[in-house]
Enzyme design. Structure first.
Site, short mmCIF file in Angstrom:
data_model
loop_
_atom_site.label_atom_id
_atom_site.label_comp_id
_atom_site.label_asym_id
_atom_site.label_seq_id
_atom_site.Cartn_x
_atom_site.Cartn_y
_atom_site.Cartn_z
N LYS A 111 -36.81 -61.77 3.52
CA LYS A 111 -35.43 -61.79 3.01
C LYS A 111 -34.59 -60.69 3.65
CE LYS A 111 -35.87 -65.20 0.13
NZ LYS A 111 -35.34 -66.50 0.48
N LYS A 194 -44.28 -79.05 8.20
CA LYS A 194 -44.40 -79.73 6.91
C LYS A 194 -43.05 -80.21 6.42
CE LYS A 194 -44.26 -75.91 3.65
NZ LYS A 194 -44.85 -75.45 2.41
N LYS A 197 -36.79 -79.72 3.06
CA LYS A 197 -35.36 -80.01 3.06
C LYS A 197 -34.64 -79.36 4.23
CE LYS A 197 -34.49 -80.33 -1.65
NZ LYS A 197 -33.97 -79.82 -2.89
#
Ligand code: AMP
Ligand code: TRP
Length: 331
Positions: A111, A194, A197
């Site tokens: 992050k 994989k 979205k």
């Protein structure tokens, strides 16, 4: 009966990767264990979602969990923010978590790299909140994906630190509940990595996709130029489609296409058409359930009210004990 806890961040639509990687396993676990499944809405505040989106996403996540077969008679299904004991225990555990170890968490470092202008304290202490989600029910088993294993290790560290500091054996050590490798990763329809979205709408089959959308997406899934010699190794993109077929089609169908690949007679058009039809059949009942539950506001509220109540009952037992142990006592 062993206690199981798992949480999911609220999201607008779940895809078959989420289903096979997570929800399906929860459905199996609910009849074998004492399960607590929740929507982690406190966690999602780290990204400052719009209130209307947050609320809609929590609702949608609950609906999709129910549509996939989570049964409020068999498990406790609740919203994290309905359990005030969680933030209270989180405060206590923040005193037991050290800056250095929190800064070393892979998710935190990621992050810091990806969103340098929003490195808030909630991100830093995300693993403490997650640990509390688990230990607040004194859970032993936690079904999570690989990316969460470090958080689980930190949970054990915090639980042991509490026990050691206060000279008690109160919190057990929760273990990751790992699913078989097969169910661990659903591939993307673009042939790489994989299903996620973030790779674009057309690479993902959502649990509420309509039948035509599913057919179109499957027909556009990436393949290759076809096998040129018998029993050749499948390219990644073709292997991906066979992997999906293994999960949703009959064994006969799988064998038929596998054989036709091996003897070079396969026509990818037919293969993907079959996969599309089988996917339509797989999604249809889930999509219908989603629709049905969406229209039943009273049911959704009942599930969350009752789930919240059960979760608070379990959490308040733990919190009362913790308050006693740490010295918050009556005079
Ligand atoms: P996410 O939507 O990435 O936050 O993932 C929520 C849950 O679904 C996690 O437990 C993931 O491990 C699981 N999941 C997401 N994508 C996939 C996938 N393509 N295959 C298997 N599991 C997945
Ligand atoms: N951090 C988890 C994720 O991103 C979600 C989560 C929050 C969780 N609290 C949890 C998972 C407790 C298991 C147990 O997927």
């Amino acid at each position: 009966m062993d206690i199981v806890v798992s949480g999911v961040r609220p999201t607008n639509r779940q895809h078959i990767g989420n289903y096979f990687g997570a929800v399906k396993n929860f459905v199996e676990m609910q009849s074998q264990y004492n399960c607590y499944f929740f929507v982690a809405d406190y966690h999602s505040l780290t990204t400052h979602p719009h209130p209307a989106d947050l609320s809609a996403n929590v609702r949608q996540t609950v609906i999709e969990y129910l549509a996939c077969g989570l049964d409020p008679e068999k498990c406790v299904l609740y919203r994290q923010s309905d359990v005030p004991q969680i933030p209270e225990l989180y405060l206590v555990f923040n005193m037991l978590a050290y800056l250095g170890e929190l800064e070393r968490a892979a998710t935190f470092k990621e992050k810091v790299r990806s969103q340098p202008d929003n490195v808030n304290a909630g991100l830093l202490t995300y693993p403490v909140l997650m640990a509390v989600d688990i230990i607040v029910h004194r859970a032993l088993k936690v079904p999570v994906g690989k990316d969460q294993l470090q958080h689980l290790e930190m949970t054990r560290t915090f639980a042991n630190r509490f026990n050691h500091l206060y000279g008690v054996e109160y919190f057990p050590e929760p273990q990751a509940f790992s699913f078989s490798e097969k169910s661990a990763s659903i591939p993307s329809l673009d042939g790489e990595g994989k299903m996620s979205k973030s790779k674009g709408e057309s690479t993902v089959i959502y649990l509420d996709d309509d039948s035509d959308t599913i057919r179109k997406k499957m027909m556009r899934a990436k393949t290759d130029t076809g096998p040129t010699e018998p029993n050749s190794v499948k390219s990644q993109s073709v292997q991906n489609l066979f992997d999906i077929m293994q999960l949703i089609s009959s064994q006969d169908t799988y064998n038929f296409f596998n054989e036709s690949f091996n003897n070079c007679t396969i026509r990818y058009g037919d293969f993907k058409k079959q996969l599309g039809e089988d996917m339509v059949k797989f999604i249809e009942p889930i999509r219908e359930r989603i629709k049905e539950i969406s229209a039943n506001e009273a049911y959704i509220n009942k599930v969350l009210n009752e789930g919240g109540e059960k979760a608070r009952l379990s959490a308040s037992k733990t919190l009362n004990d913790v308050r006693e142990i740490i010295g918050f006592r009556k005079f």
